[in-house]
Design an enzyme around this catalytic site. Structure first.
Site, PDB file in Angstrom:
ATOM      1  N   TYR A   1      42.557  35.885  44.820  1.00 33.44           N
ATOM      2  CA  TYR A   1      43.600  36.417  43.928  1.00 33.44           C
ATOM      3  C   TYR A   1      44.998  35.949  44.344  1.00 33.44           C
ATOM      4  CZ  TYR A   1      39.650  39.370  42.682  1.00 33.44           C
ATOM      5  OH  TYR A   1      38.409  39.809  42.311  1.00 33.44           O
TER       6      TYR A   1
ATOM      7  N   GLU B   1      41.407  45.958  41.105  1.00 35.25           N
ATOM      8  CA  GLU B   1      41.301  46.597  42.414  1.00 35.25           C
ATOM      9  C   GLU B   1      40.389  45.731  43.268  1.00 35.25           C
ATOM     10  OE1 GLU B   1      40.814  48.649  39.698  1.00 35.25           O
ATOM     11  OE2 GLU B   1      42.730  49.707  39.887  1.00 35.25           O
TER      12      GLU B   1
HETATM   13  C1  LIG Z   1      35.096  36.764  45.787  1.00 40.75           C
HETATM   14  C2  LIG Z   1      34.158  35.670  45.264  1.00 40.75           C
HETATM   15  C3  LIG Z   1      33.951  35.878  43.760  1.00 40.75           C
HETATM   16  C4  LIG Z   1      34.848  34.316  45.508  1.00 40.75           C
HETATM   17  O1  LIG Z   1      34.023  33.304  44.903  1.00 40.75           O
HETATM   18  P1  LIG Z   1      33.959  31.830  45.510  1.00 40.75           P
HETATM   19  O2  LIG Z   1      33.223  30.990  44.544  1.00 40.75           O
HETATM   20  O3  LIG Z   1      33.469  31.871  46.903  1.00 40.75           O
HETATM   21  O4  LIG Z   1      35.521  31.468  45.488  1.00 40.75           O
HETATM   22  P2  LIG Z   1      36.198  30.033  45.742  1.00 40.75           P
HETATM   23  O5  LIG Z   1      35.204  29.104  46.362  1.00 40.75           O
HETATM   24  O6  LIG Z   1      36.880  29.613  44.507  1.00 40.75           O
HETATM   25  O7  LIG Z   1      37.260  30.387  46.878  1.00 40.75           O
HETATM   26  C5  LIG Z   1      38.489  31.024  46.550  1.00 40.75           C
HETATM   27  C6  LIG Z   1      39.326  31.186  47.827  1.00 40.75           C
HETATM   28  O8  LIG Z   1      38.762  32.208  48.629  1.00 40.75           O
HETATM   29  C7  LIG Z   1      38.805  31.830  50.024  1.00 40.75           C
HETATM   30  N1  LIG Z   1      37.425  31.773  50.519  1.00 40.75           N
HETATM   31  C8  LIG Z   1      36.295  31.966  49.786  1.00 40.75           C
HETATM   32  N2  LIG Z   1      35.220  31.874  50.600  1.00 40.75           N
HETATM   33  C9  LIG Z   1      35.677  31.616  51.846  1.00 40.75           C
HETATM   34  C10 LIG Z   1      35.050  31.414  53.108  1.00 40.75           C
HETATM   35  N3  LIG Z   1      33.701  31.472  53.248  1.00 40.75           N
HETATM   36  N4  LIG Z   1      35.833  31.173  54.170  1.00 40.75           N
HETATM   37  C11 LIG Z   1      37.174  31.119  54.063  1.00 40.75           C
HETATM   38  N5  LIG Z   1      37.832  31.299  52.856  1.00 40.75           N
HETATM   39  C12 LIG Z   1      37.094  31.546  51.790  1.00 40.75           C
HETATM   40  C13 LIG Z   1      39.552  30.510  50.064  1.00 40.75           C
HETATM   41  O9  LIG Z   1      40.930  30.802  50.241  1.00 40.75           O
HETATM   42  C14 LIG Z   1      39.325  29.945  48.695  1.00 40.75           C
HETATM   43  O10 LIG Z   1      40.318  29.115  48.226  1.00 40.75           O
HETATM   44  P3  LIG Z   1      40.466  27.606  48.761  1.00 40.75           P
HETATM   45  O11 LIG Z   1      39.084  27.109  49.074  1.00 40.75           O
HETATM   46  O12 LIG Z   1      41.112  26.864  47.642  1.00 40.75           O
HETATM   47  O13 LIG Z   1      41.323  27.743  49.959  1.00 40.75           O
HETATM   48  C15 LIG Z   1      32.801  35.678  46.038  1.00 40.75           C
HETATM   49  O14 LIG Z   1      33.051  35.731  47.428  1.00 40.75           O
HETATM   50  C16 LIG Z   1      31.877  36.833  45.663  1.00 40.75           C
HETATM   51  O15 LIG Z   1      31.098  36.746  44.722  1.00 40.75           O
HETATM   52  N6  LIG Z   1      31.943  37.953  46.417  1.00 40.75           N
HETATM   53  C17 LIG Z   1      31.093  39.124  46.143  1.00 40.75           C
HETATM   54  C18 LIG Z   1      31.580  39.887  44.925  1.00 40.75           C
HETATM   55  C19 LIG Z   1      33.005  40.352  45.110  1.00 40.75           C
HETATM   56  O16 LIG Z   1      33.375  40.837  46.170  1.00 40.75           O
HETATM   57  N7  LIG Z   1      33.828  40.199  44.050  1.00 40.75           N
HETATM   58  C20 LIG Z   1      35.221  40.605  44.068  1.00 40.75           C
HETATM   59  C21 LIG Z   1      35.341  41.947  43.431  1.00 40.75           C
HETATM   60  S1  LIG Z   1      37.026  42.521  43.455  1.00 40.75           S
END
Ligand SMILES: CC(C)(COP(=O)(O)OP(=O)(O)OC[C@H]1O[C@@H](n2cnc3c(N)ncnc32)[C@H](O)[C@@H]1OP(=O)(O)O)[C@@H](O)C(=O)NCCC(=O)NCCS
Length: 146
Positions: free
Chosen positions: A118, A106
């Protein structure tokens, strides 16, 4: 970031991140939930280490016919550097080895970055759970079929 290392999460890893969990991970869980998850035999958690500090964690919950991603979080100052993608890739590899047919989660309908992560890995948006978070915010149900 190509020097990220992935390990199984232990209780001592939990104690390492507990003091900074709220301020630096800014995650939707209470730390007590993460600790209980580590003690749950149906769950498996991994951490991402960079320069010997924990910069992310993620976990799954294994049920009879499906695997659920329970959480994935990256330290605020390290986001958008590919660490979430490395964690998710590892969860997918772990899940495929468990011989199940799908991986479900979710995600808050407002959490655009998580949804992008995702979608990038082929998850499909299968529907909505109304008021899933705290009885107020909606969640999308997203599934990856192997
Ligand atoms: C969701 C989360 C885990 C993603 O982690 P992350 O290390 O930033 O992810 P990535 O750097 O691998 O980015 C994955 C994709 O997300 C998008 N993205 C992530 N951060 C972004 C930003 N600041 N701006 C635009 N796109 C973004 C991009 O599409 C990216 O893929 P790409 O760079 O290949 O195009 C992180 O934002 C987080 O910890 N959020 C808080 C906890 C949370 O909400 N978890 C999800 C629970 S369901």
């Amino acid at each position: 970031m190509n020097n990220i290392q992935i390990f199984t999460m232990s209780l001592s890893d939990f104690y390492e991140i507990e003091p900074i969990y709220n301020s630096e991970f800014d995650d939707f869980w209470e730390t007590s939930i993460l600790k209980a998850e580590l003690e749950n035999t149906n769950s498996k958690y991994i951490i991402a280490r960079l320069d010997n500090q924990i910069v992310g964690f993620a976990g799954i919950w294994i049920s009879v016919d499906d695997i659920h991603i329970t959480n994935i979080a990256v330290k605020k100052s390290y986001r958008n550097n590919g660490i979430g993608s490395i964690l998710l890739e590892n969860l997918i590899i772990m899940s495929k080895k468990l011989n199940k047919s799908s991986l479900t989660l979710e995600v808050n309908t407002k959490n655009i970055y998580a949804q992008k992560l995702y979608l990038k890995f082929g998850f499909k948006n299968l529907g909505i759970r109304k008021k899933y978070y705290n009885g107020t915010e909606d969640a999308y149900i997203m599934t990856l079929y192997f």
